[in-house]
Design a protein around this motif. Structure first.
Motif, PDB file in Angstrom:
ATOM      1  N   PHE A 113       0.839  -1.203   0.000  1.00 14.79           N
ATOM      2  CA  PHE A 113       0.000   0.000   0.000  1.00 14.79           C
ATOM      3  C   PHE A 113       0.874   1.253   0.000  1.00 14.79           C
ATOM      4  O   PHE A 113       0.657   2.184  -0.799  1.00 14.79           O
ATOM      5  N   LEU A 114       1.879   1.283   0.839  1.00 19.26           N
ATOM      6  CA  LEU A 114       2.755   2.454   0.919  1.00 19.26           C
ATOM      7  C   LEU A 114       3.555   2.629  -0.364  1.00 19.26           C
ATOM      8  O   LEU A 114       3.696   3.749  -0.878  1.00 19.26           O
ATOM      9  N   GLU A 115       4.078   1.534  -0.891  1.00 20.89           N
ATOM     10  CA  GLU A 115       4.861   1.637  -2.129  1.00 20.89           C
ATOM     11  C   GLU A 115       3.995   2.118  -3.287  1.00 20.89           C
ATOM     12  O   GLU A 115       4.428   2.939  -4.106  1.00 20.89           O
ATOM     13  N   ARG A 116       2.775   1.645  -3.336  1.00 26.96           N
ATOM     14  CA  ARG A 116       1.858   2.027  -4.405  1.00 26.96           C
ATOM     15  C   ARG A 116       1.591   3.529  -4.407  1.00 26.96           C
ATOM     16  O   ARG A 116       1.360   4.135  -5.456  1.00 26.96           O
ATOM     17  N   HIS A 117       1.661   4.150  -3.247  1.00 25.52           N
ATOM     18  CA  HIS A 117       1.354   5.577  -3.143  1.00 25.52           C
ATOM     19  C   HIS A 117       2.596   6.443  -2.914  1.00 25.52           C
ATOM     20  O   HIS A 117       2.485   7.606  -2.528  1.00 25.52           O
ATOM     21  N   GLY A 118       3.772   5.860  -3.168  1.00 21.89           N
ATOM     22  CA  GLY A 118       4.993   6.645  -3.096  1.00 21.89           C
ATOM     23  C   GLY A 118       5.508   6.894  -1.692  1.00 21.89           C
ATOM     24  O   GLY A 118       6.225   7.868  -1.461  1.00 21.89           O
ATOM     25  N   TRP A 119       5.165   5.998  -0.756  1.00 19.28           N
ATOM     26  CA  TRP A 119       5.587   6.180   0.628  1.00 19.28           C
ATOM     27  C   TRP A 119       6.342   4.953   1.151  1.00 19.28           C
ATOM     28  O   TRP A 119       6.299   4.661   2.353  1.00 19.28           O
ATOM     29  N   ALA A 120       7.023   4.237   0.304  1.00 15.07           N
ATOM     30  CA  ALA A 120       7.778   3.075   0.764  1.00 15.07           C
ATOM     31  C   ALA A 120       8.818   3.517   1.790  1.00 15.07           C
ATOM     32  O   ALA A 120       9.514   4.515   1.602  1.00 15.07           O
TER      33      ALA A 120
END
Length: 321
Positions: A10-17
Protein backbone atom coordinates in the motif's frame (compact mmCIF):
# COMPACT_ATOMS: atom_id res chain seq x y z
CA UNK A 1 2.65 -4.38 17.11
CA UNK A 2 3.18 -5.99 13.72
CA UNK A 3 2.17 -3.82 10.73
CA UNK A 4 -0.72 -5.20 8.66
CA UNK A 5 0.40 -7.53 5.91
CA UNK A 6 -0.77 -5.27 3.09
CA UNK A 7 0.90 -2.14 4.44
CA UNK A 8 4.23 -2.28 2.55
CA UNK A 9 2.56 -2.71 -0.85
CA UNK A 10 0.00 0.00 0.00
CA UNK A 11 2.75 2.45 0.92
CA UNK A 12 4.86 1.64 -2.13
CA UNK A 13 1.86 2.03 -4.40
CA UNK A 14 1.35 5.58 -3.14
CA UNK A 15 4.99 6.65 -3.10
CA UNK A 16 5.59 6.18 0.63
CA UNK A 17 7.78 3.08 0.76
CA UNK A 18 9.86 3.13 3.93
CA UNK A 19 10.19 2.01 7.53
CA UNK A 20 7.00 1.28 9.49
CA UNK A 21 7.40 1.89 13.22
CA UNK A 22 4.70 0.98 15.79
CA UNK A 23 3.22 4.05 17.38
CA UNK A 24 0.08 3.28 19.39
CA UNK A 25 -3.15 1.39 19.70
CA UNK A 26 -6.27 2.74 21.34
CA UNK A 27 -9.43 1.56 23.04
CA UNK A 28 -10.80 0.30 19.71
CA UNK A 29 -9.40 -2.09 17.09
CA UNK A 30 -7.50 0.77 15.42
CA UNK A 31 -3.71 0.79 15.47
CA UNK A 32 -1.25 3.47 14.41
CA UNK A 33 2.23 3.35 12.90
CA UNK A 34 4.73 6.04 11.89
CA UNK A 35 6.05 5.76 8.35
CA UNK A 36 9.54 7.06 7.58
CA UNK A 37 10.04 7.56 3.84
CA UNK A 38 13.35 9.36 3.47
CA UNK A 39 12.92 12.75 5.15
CA UNK A 40 9.13 12.50 5.06
CA UNK A 41 6.95 11.18 7.85
CA UNK A 42 3.32 10.13 7.90
CA UNK A 43 0.95 8.17 10.11
CA UNK A 44 -0.53 4.87 8.98
CA UNK A 45 -3.92 4.10 10.51
CA UNK A 46 -4.86 0.43 10.52
CA UNK A 47 -8.66 0.27 10.86
CA UNK A 48 -9.30 -3.38 10.01
CA UNK A 49 -12.67 -4.33 8.55
CA UNK A 50 -15.17 -5.49 9.63
CA UNK A 51 -14.34 -4.16 13.09
CA UNK A 52 -13.58 -0.62 11.92
CA UNK A 53 -14.71 1.60 9.05
CA UNK A 54 -12.46 4.60 8.30
CA UNK A 55 -15.04 6.39 6.15
CA UNK A 56 -16.53 8.44 9.02
CA UNK A 57 -13.02 9.63 9.92
CA UNK A 58 -12.36 10.63 6.31
CA UNK A 59 -15.68 12.46 6.05
CA UNK A 60 -15.24 14.44 9.27
CA UNK A 61 -11.60 15.21 8.44
CA UNK A 62 -12.70 16.69 5.12
CA UNK A 63 -15.42 18.77 6.79
CA UNK A 64 -13.04 20.07 9.44
CA UNK A 65 -10.42 20.99 6.86
CA UNK A 66 -12.99 22.76 4.68
CA UNK A 67 -14.02 24.86 7.69
CA UNK A 68 -10.53 25.91 8.69
CA UNK A 69 -9.78 23.41 11.47
CA UNK A 70 -6.51 21.49 11.69
CA UNK A 71 -7.44 17.92 10.85
CA UNK A 72 -4.78 15.67 9.30
CA UNK A 73 -4.40 15.79 5.54
CA UNK A 74 -5.18 12.41 3.97
CA UNK A 75 -2.40 11.11 1.73
CA UNK A 76 -3.83 7.75 0.65
CA UNK A 77 -6.69 5.34 1.41
CA UNK A 78 -7.42 1.64 0.88
CA UNK A 79 -10.91 0.99 2.24
CA UNK A 80 -10.81 -2.73 1.48
CA UNK A 81 -7.86 -3.17 3.82
CA UNK A 82 -8.83 -0.40 6.22
CA UNK A 83 -5.58 1.49 5.65
CA UNK A 84 -5.33 5.28 5.80
CA UNK A 85 -2.12 7.26 5.39
CA UNK A 86 -2.43 10.66 6.98
CA UNK A 87 -0.45 13.71 7.96
CA UNK A 88 1.90 13.29 10.91
CA UNK A 89 1.17 15.92 13.58
CA UNK A 90 4.25 14.86 15.56
CA UNK A 91 4.44 13.86 19.21
CA UNK A 92 3.75 17.14 21.01
CA UNK A 93 0.41 16.64 22.76
CA UNK A 94 -1.45 19.10 24.93
CA UNK A 95 -1.41 16.48 27.71
CA UNK A 96 2.35 16.38 28.14
CA UNK A 97 2.81 20.10 27.53
CA UNK A 98 0.29 20.95 30.25
CA UNK A 99 1.77 18.39 32.66
CA UNK A 100 5.28 19.77 32.16
CA UNK A 101 4.38 23.42 32.72
CA UNK A 102 1.51 24.20 35.06
CA UNK A 103 1.72 27.93 34.29
CA UNK A 104 1.73 27.24 30.56
CA UNK A 105 -1.34 25.00 30.77
CA UNK A 106 -3.76 27.92 30.93
CA UNK A 107 -3.06 29.32 27.42
CA UNK A 108 -3.20 25.78 26.01
CA UNK A 109 -6.65 25.23 27.45
CA UNK A 110 -7.71 28.70 26.31
CA UNK A 111 -6.69 27.76 22.77
CA UNK A 112 -8.67 24.51 23.07
CA UNK A 113 -11.73 26.46 24.20
CA UNK A 114 -11.34 28.87 21.29
CA UNK A 115 -11.45 25.96 18.84
CA UNK A 116 -14.78 24.88 20.35
CA UNK A 117 -16.07 28.45 20.12
CA UNK A 118 -15.23 28.42 16.42
CA UNK A 119 -16.74 24.95 15.96
CA UNK A 120 -20.02 26.08 17.52
CA UNK A 121 -20.42 28.72 14.81
CA UNK A 122 -21.02 26.03 12.17
CA UNK A 123 -24.21 23.94 12.06
CA UNK A 124 -23.55 20.22 11.85
CA UNK A 125 -23.71 18.71 8.37
CA UNK A 126 -24.32 15.10 7.38
CA UNK A 127 -23.98 13.62 10.88
CA UNK A 128 -26.30 11.35 12.82
CA UNK A 129 -28.06 13.09 15.73
CA UNK A 130 -26.83 12.87 19.30
CA UNK A 131 -30.40 12.33 20.44
CA UNK A 132 -32.19 10.93 23.47
CA UNK A 133 -31.86 7.35 22.22
CA UNK A 134 -28.08 7.64 21.94
CA UNK A 135 -27.81 9.32 25.34
CA UNK A 136 -29.80 6.49 26.93
CA UNK A 137 -27.83 3.79 25.15
CA UNK A 138 -24.54 5.25 26.33
CA UNK A 139 -25.69 5.86 29.91
CA UNK A 140 -26.85 2.23 30.07
CA UNK A 141 -23.23 1.05 29.80
CA UNK A 142 -22.82 1.89 33.48
CA UNK A 143 -25.48 -0.56 34.65
CA UNK A 144 -24.57 -3.13 31.99
CA UNK A 145 -20.88 -3.38 32.91
CA UNK A 146 -19.86 -1.54 36.06
CA UNK A 147 -22.67 -2.58 38.39
CA UNK A 148 -22.38 -6.34 37.76
CA UNK A 149 -18.58 -6.12 37.98
CA UNK A 150 -18.73 -4.72 41.53
CA UNK A 151 -21.60 -6.96 42.64
CA UNK A 152 -24.48 -4.47 42.56
CA UNK A 153 -28.06 -5.48 41.77
CA UNK A 154 -29.64 -2.16 40.82
CA UNK A 155 -32.99 -0.70 39.77
CA UNK A 156 -32.69 -0.70 35.98
CA UNK A 157 -36.08 0.86 35.24
CA UNK A 158 -35.44 3.58 37.78
CA UNK A 159 -32.05 4.29 36.22
CA UNK A 160 -33.54 4.92 32.80
CA UNK A 161 -36.37 6.99 34.25
CA UNK A 162 -33.93 9.17 36.18
CA UNK A 163 -31.94 9.97 33.06
CA UNK A 164 -35.09 10.51 31.03
CA UNK A 165 -36.12 13.18 33.52
CA UNK A 166 -33.02 15.27 32.77
CA UNK A 167 -32.15 14.60 29.12
CA UNK A 168 -34.30 17.45 27.81
CA UNK A 169 -31.53 19.74 29.05
CA UNK A 170 -28.95 17.91 26.92
CA UNK A 171 -30.68 18.18 23.54
CA UNK A 172 -29.48 21.00 21.28
CA UNK A 173 -31.96 23.26 19.53
CA UNK A 174 -29.25 23.99 16.93
CA UNK A 175 -26.90 20.98 16.81
CA UNK A 176 -23.21 21.44 16.10
CA UNK A 177 -20.47 18.96 15.22
CA UNK A 178 -19.61 17.13 18.44
CA UNK A 179 -16.20 15.44 18.11
CA UNK A 180 -16.89 13.35 21.28
CA UNK A 181 -13.26 12.64 22.28
CA UNK A 182 -11.97 16.18 22.54
CA UNK A 183 -9.42 15.89 25.35
CA UNK A 184 -5.78 16.58 26.14
CA UNK A 185 -4.42 13.36 24.62
CA UNK A 186 -6.18 13.99 21.29
CA UNK A 187 -5.06 17.60 20.88
CA UNK A 188 -1.70 18.00 19.15
CA UNK A 189 0.53 21.07 19.17
CA UNK A 190 1.50 21.38 15.52
CA UNK A 191 4.33 23.40 13.98
CA UNK A 192 6.22 26.39 15.30
CA UNK A 193 2.96 28.22 15.98
CA UNK A 194 1.71 25.21 18.03
CA UNK A 195 -1.67 25.23 16.37
CA UNK A 196 -4.09 22.71 17.83
CA UNK A 197 -4.36 19.64 15.61
CA UNK A 198 -7.44 17.45 15.99
CA UNK A 199 -7.47 13.65 16.18
CA UNK A 200 -9.92 10.83 16.96
CA UNK A 201 -13.10 12.39 15.64
CA UNK A 202 -14.51 9.47 13.65
CA UNK A 203 -17.43 9.10 16.08
CA UNK A 204 -18.65 12.69 15.61
CA UNK A 205 -22.38 13.35 15.94
CA UNK A 206 -24.68 16.35 15.64
CA UNK A 207 -25.38 17.41 19.19
CA UNK A 208 -25.02 19.91 22.01
CA UNK A 209 -21.87 22.07 22.03
CA UNK A 210 -21.45 21.51 25.78
CA UNK A 211 -20.46 17.88 25.22
CA UNK A 212 -16.96 18.59 23.90
CA UNK A 213 -16.37 21.01 26.76
CA UNK A 214 -17.11 18.14 29.12
CA UNK A 215 -14.62 15.93 27.24
CA UNK A 216 -11.94 18.59 27.70
CA UNK A 217 -12.69 19.86 31.20
CA UNK A 218 -13.70 16.57 32.84
CA UNK A 219 -10.88 14.61 31.21
CA UNK A 220 -10.90 10.93 32.12
CA UNK A 221 -7.15 10.69 31.55
CA UNK A 222 -5.94 13.89 33.21
CA UNK A 223 -6.92 15.73 36.38
CA UNK A 224 -8.54 19.09 35.61
CA UNK A 225 -8.85 21.31 38.66
CA UNK A 226 -12.30 22.80 39.35
CA UNK A 227 -10.79 26.30 39.13
CA UNK A 228 -9.55 25.66 35.59
CA UNK A 229 -12.86 24.10 34.62
CA UNK A 230 -14.73 27.15 35.93
CA UNK A 231 -12.40 29.59 34.16
CA UNK A 232 -12.70 27.81 30.83
CA UNK A 233 -16.47 27.60 31.07
CA UNK A 234 -16.51 31.34 31.72
CA UNK A 235 -14.29 31.92 28.68
CA UNK A 236 -16.59 29.88 26.45
CA UNK A 237 -19.72 31.59 27.75
CA UNK A 238 -18.21 35.06 27.30
CA UNK A 239 -17.34 34.26 23.69
CA UNK A 240 -20.66 32.65 22.79
CA UNK A 241 -23.21 34.28 25.06
CA UNK A 242 -24.17 30.88 26.47
CA UNK A 243 -26.70 31.25 29.30
CA UNK A 244 -27.50 29.25 32.43
CA UNK A 245 -29.32 26.67 30.32
CA UNK A 246 -25.94 25.89 28.77
CA UNK A 247 -24.50 25.19 32.23
CA UNK A 248 -27.37 22.85 33.00
CA UNK A 249 -26.68 21.02 29.73
CA UNK A 250 -22.98 20.89 30.60
CA UNK A 251 -23.60 19.15 33.91
CA UNK A 252 -26.21 16.73 32.54
CA UNK A 253 -23.87 15.77 29.71
CA UNK A 254 -20.99 15.60 32.18
CA UNK A 255 -22.85 13.12 34.35
CA UNK A 256 -23.98 11.12 31.32
CA UNK A 257 -20.50 11.00 29.79
CA UNK A 258 -18.82 10.05 33.06
CA UNK A 259 -21.32 7.27 33.77
CA UNK A 260 -20.77 6.02 30.23
CA UNK A 261 -16.98 6.12 30.58
CA UNK A 262 -17.05 4.17 33.84
CA UNK A 263 -19.06 1.54 31.99
CA UNK A 264 -16.74 1.55 28.99
CA UNK A 265 -13.58 1.32 31.10
CA UNK A 266 -15.08 -1.63 32.95
CA UNK A 267 -15.97 -3.29 29.64
CA UNK A 268 -12.44 -2.76 28.34
CA UNK A 269 -11.20 -4.74 31.33
CA UNK A 270 -13.86 -7.45 31.50
CA UNK A 271 -14.44 -8.07 27.80
CA UNK A 272 -11.25 -6.90 26.09
CA UNK A 273 -8.59 -7.76 28.67
CA UNK A 274 -7.29 -4.21 29.17
CA UNK A 275 -6.81 -3.81 32.94
CA UNK A 276 -5.27 -0.32 32.68
CA UNK A 277 -8.62 1.34 32.13
CA UNK A 278 -10.31 0.57 35.48
CA UNK A 279 -7.49 2.42 37.23
CA UNK A 280 -8.83 5.63 35.65
CA UNK A 281 -12.30 5.18 37.12
CA UNK A 282 -11.69 6.92 40.50
CA UNK A 283 -10.95 10.16 38.64
CA UNK A 284 -14.10 9.75 36.56
CA UNK A 285 -16.14 9.06 39.69
CA UNK A 286 -14.89 12.36 41.14
CA UNK A 287 -16.13 14.21 38.06
CA UNK A 288 -19.43 12.34 38.14
CA UNK A 289 -20.05 13.22 41.77
CA UNK A 290 -19.21 16.85 41.03
CA UNK A 291 -21.91 16.87 38.35
CA UNK A 292 -24.44 14.98 40.49
CA UNK A 293 -24.21 17.73 43.11
CA UNK A 294 -25.92 20.13 40.68
CA UNK A 295 -29.67 20.66 41.25
CA UNK A 296 -30.49 19.81 37.64
CA UNK A 297 -29.24 16.24 38.27
CA UNK A 298 -31.54 15.68 41.25
CA UNK A 299 -33.33 12.57 39.87
CA UNK A 300 -30.08 10.93 38.78
CA UNK A 301 -28.31 11.78 42.04
CA UNK A 302 -31.18 10.22 43.98
CA UNK A 303 -30.86 7.00 41.96
CA UNK A 304 -27.12 6.81 42.63
CA UNK A 305 -27.64 7.46 46.35
CA UNK A 306 -30.19 4.62 46.48
CA UNK A 307 -28.29 2.11 44.34
CA UNK A 308 -24.53 2.73 44.49
CA UNK A 309 -23.14 3.17 48.02
CA UNK A 310 -19.96 5.23 48.44
CA UNK A 311 -17.81 2.16 49.08
CA UNK A 312 -18.81 0.82 45.64
CA UNK A 313 -17.61 3.90 43.74
CA UNK A 314 -14.06 3.46 42.49
CA UNK A 315 -11.80 1.12 40.55
CA UNK A 316 -13.99 -1.85 39.54
CA UNK A 317 -11.01 -4.18 39.32
CA UNK A 318 -10.12 -3.46 42.95
CA UNK A 319 -13.73 -3.54 44.14
CA UNK A 320 -14.33 -6.88 42.45
CA UNK A 321 -11.32 -8.52 44.11
Amino acid sequence: MTPPGGAPAFLERHGWAGAIVPLAGDASFRRYFRVHAGERRAILMDAPPPHEDPRPFLSVAAWLGDHGFAAPTIHAVDLDQGLVLLEDFGDDRLREAADADAAGALPLYEAAIDVLVALARHPAEGLEPYDRAVLHREAALFVEWYCPAVGLDVDLDGYRAAWDAVFDHALAAEPVTVLRDYHAENLMLVGAERRLGLLDFQDALAGHPAYDLVSLLQDARRDVEPSLEEAMLARYRAATGADDAFLRAYHVLGAQRNAKIIGIFTRLWKRDGKPRYPTLCPRVWAYLERDLSQPVLGPVAAWFDANVPPEKRGDPLVLAA
